[in-house]
Design a protein around this motif. Structure first.
Motif, PDB file in Angstrom:
ATOM      1  N   ASN A 193      33.832  32.296  49.719  1.00 48.83           N
ATOM      2  CA  ASN A 193      34.997  31.732  50.718  1.00 48.83           C
ATOM      3  C   ASN A 193      34.909  32.487  52.046  1.00 48.83           C
ATOM      4  OD1 ASN A 193      36.909  33.650  50.321  1.00 48.83           O
ATOM      5  ND2 ASN A 193      38.237  32.248  49.280  1.00 48.83           N
ATOM      6  N   LYS A 231      36.922  34.956  52.562  1.00 47.92           N
ATOM      7  CA  LYS A 231      38.270  35.608  53.111  1.00 47.92           C
ATOM      8  C   LYS A 231      38.501  36.513  51.954  1.00 47.92           C
ATOM      9  CE  LYS A 231      39.403  31.329  55.664  1.00 47.92           C
ATOM     10  NZ  LYS A 231      40.477  30.099  55.699  1.00 47.92           N
ATOM     11  N   ASP A 232      38.542  36.183  50.936  1.00 48.96           N
ATOM     12  CA  ASP A 232      38.974  36.808  49.803  1.00 48.96           C
ATOM     13  C   ASP A 232      37.876  38.096  49.267  1.00 48.96           C
ATOM     14  OD1 ASP A 232      41.099  35.214  49.348  1.00 48.96           O
ATOM     15  OD2 ASP A 232      40.129  34.056  47.849  1.00 48.96           O
ATOM     16  N   LYS A 233      38.549  39.126  49.579  1.00 52.47           N
ATOM     17  CA  LYS A 233      37.533  40.443  49.281  1.00 52.47           C
ATOM     18  C   LYS A 233      38.610  41.483  48.721  1.00 52.47           C
ATOM     19  CE  LYS A 233      37.752  42.019  54.143  1.00 52.47           C
ATOM     20  NZ  LYS A 233      36.843  42.314  55.409  1.00 52.47           N
TER      21      LYS A 233
END
Length: 354
Positions: A148, A150-152
């Motif tokens: 996505n 965004k998640d990291k």
């Protein structure tokens, strides 16, 4: 230079994902005891964790011959990876009575925290400078970025300066190397009958960077690395520092020891065969990285198809292989499967009937 034959190789799983205290020992797999002097051994039991570490002991022909003449047997003792917790390796090593000062060198399969977190604690137990051998990319600062965008999360990374202060003599190599008690040598296979391998010193082959030749082994697509100049994140899906250890057992063939096999376990085996000119595979042990959903589980069936063609005598899938892949190996290649469990020692010898 060819890969010298050895008579004996013992591989102790100091850290693996699994533990089973009820497994019986066999001629190849020695399990940790539960009782001594008619008493159950007190805690702690072996620790299992999502990580990997093995202690590898190797002896060569001349060493064994020397022992038969009353001389002492010299072992080359290598620590391959260091687990995912600060003290997991130490706890299991204490159960097995392992003295870390007997280790000749430490090799990292790659720079992921489930393979190096225990390293500082281990260095504190070693009262001498110790070689730490790895690919230079093992020191990269890396991130995981999910699809996505965004998640990291930033992955823990190795601090070269701190490791050197703790006594590590860091040796970074991209190319294949031979390692023995006293030296690290460049490795180059030559098909020349006039070349006589020096079997007086037990040696193992470190593959260095592994070429990617299969279509179904896709590395680690979620991985990114920090650019050293801009700190921008750059895709780093191949995990180029992934490497394996290879041994050549007399009369038996190659033993391939992987950490995670981010390069792909089939790519790893193929490269071991290509480097050495030896087609016979005796055993494959370590992580096969066939868990995590998506592309990893998609690779299970083609991996098993290729393993059937390669036809190793033994398969010991550890760490990140996953239950689905392990169960498929048991279903399709049951006569080859040996069950791993933390603190088990697998010993392979040239005179085994298996």
């Amino acid at each position: 230079m060819t890969l010298p034959e050895i008579d004996s190789l013992s591989i102790t799983l100091l850290v693996d994902n699994y533990t089973d205290r009820l497994l019986p020992s066999t001629s190849i797999a020695i399990r940790p005891p539960m009782m001594k002097n008619e008493q159950f051994l007190p805690p702690p039991p072996p620790v299992a964790e999502h990580g990997f570490s093995t202690l590898i002991r190797v002896a060569s022909n001349d060493n064994v011959a020397g022992q038969n003449k009353g001389q002492s047997l010299k072992e080359n003792m290598i620590l391959f990876d260091c687990g995912t917790s600060e003290n997991g390796v130490l706890s299991n090593a204490e159960i097995l009575g392992i003295n870390f000062n007997s280790i000749d060198s430490i090799i990292l399969s790659h720079g992921h925290f489930d393979h190096f977190t225990g390293l500082p604690s281990i260095l504190k137990r070693i009262d001498k400078p110790i070689k730490l051998i790895c690919h230079p990319d093992a020191f990269l600062k890396r991130w995981i970025i999910f699809p996505n965008g965004k998640d990291k999360a930033r992955l823990p990374f190795l601090d070269k300066g701190e490791l050197q202060r703790q006594g590590a003599v860091i040796v970074t190599k991209k190319d294949p190397s031979l390692i023995s008690q006293d030296s690290i040598e460049e490795y180059q296979y030559e098909m020349n009958e006039n070349i006589v391998a020096d079997n007086s010193i037990p040696k193992l082959l470190i593959t260095g960077w592994i070429p990617r030749t299969t279509t179904f082994e896709k590395g680690f697509p979620l991985q990114y690395k920090e650019d050293i100049n801009t700190n921008n994140l750059i895709p780093d899906p191949l995990v180029n520092d992934d490497q394996a250890i290879v041994a050549n057992i007399k009369n038996k063939g190659l033993i391939v020891i992987s950490g995670c096999a981010h390069a792909g376990i089939i790519n790893t085996i193929r490269y071991a065969k290509s480097l050495t000119g030896i087609n016979k595979i005796y055993a494959v042990i370590g992580g096969f990285h066939l868990t995590g959903g998506g592309i990893y589980e998609d690779a299970i069936e083609p991996t098993i198809t290729e393993l059937r063609k390669i036809d190793p005598r033994f398969l010991i899938p550890c760490h990140c292989t996953g239950w689905k892949a392990t169960n498929r190996i048991i279903q399709e290649l049951p006569e080859k499967f040996l069950q791993p469990s933390t603190c088990t020692t697998f010993t392979f010898t040239f005179d085994s009937t298996l």
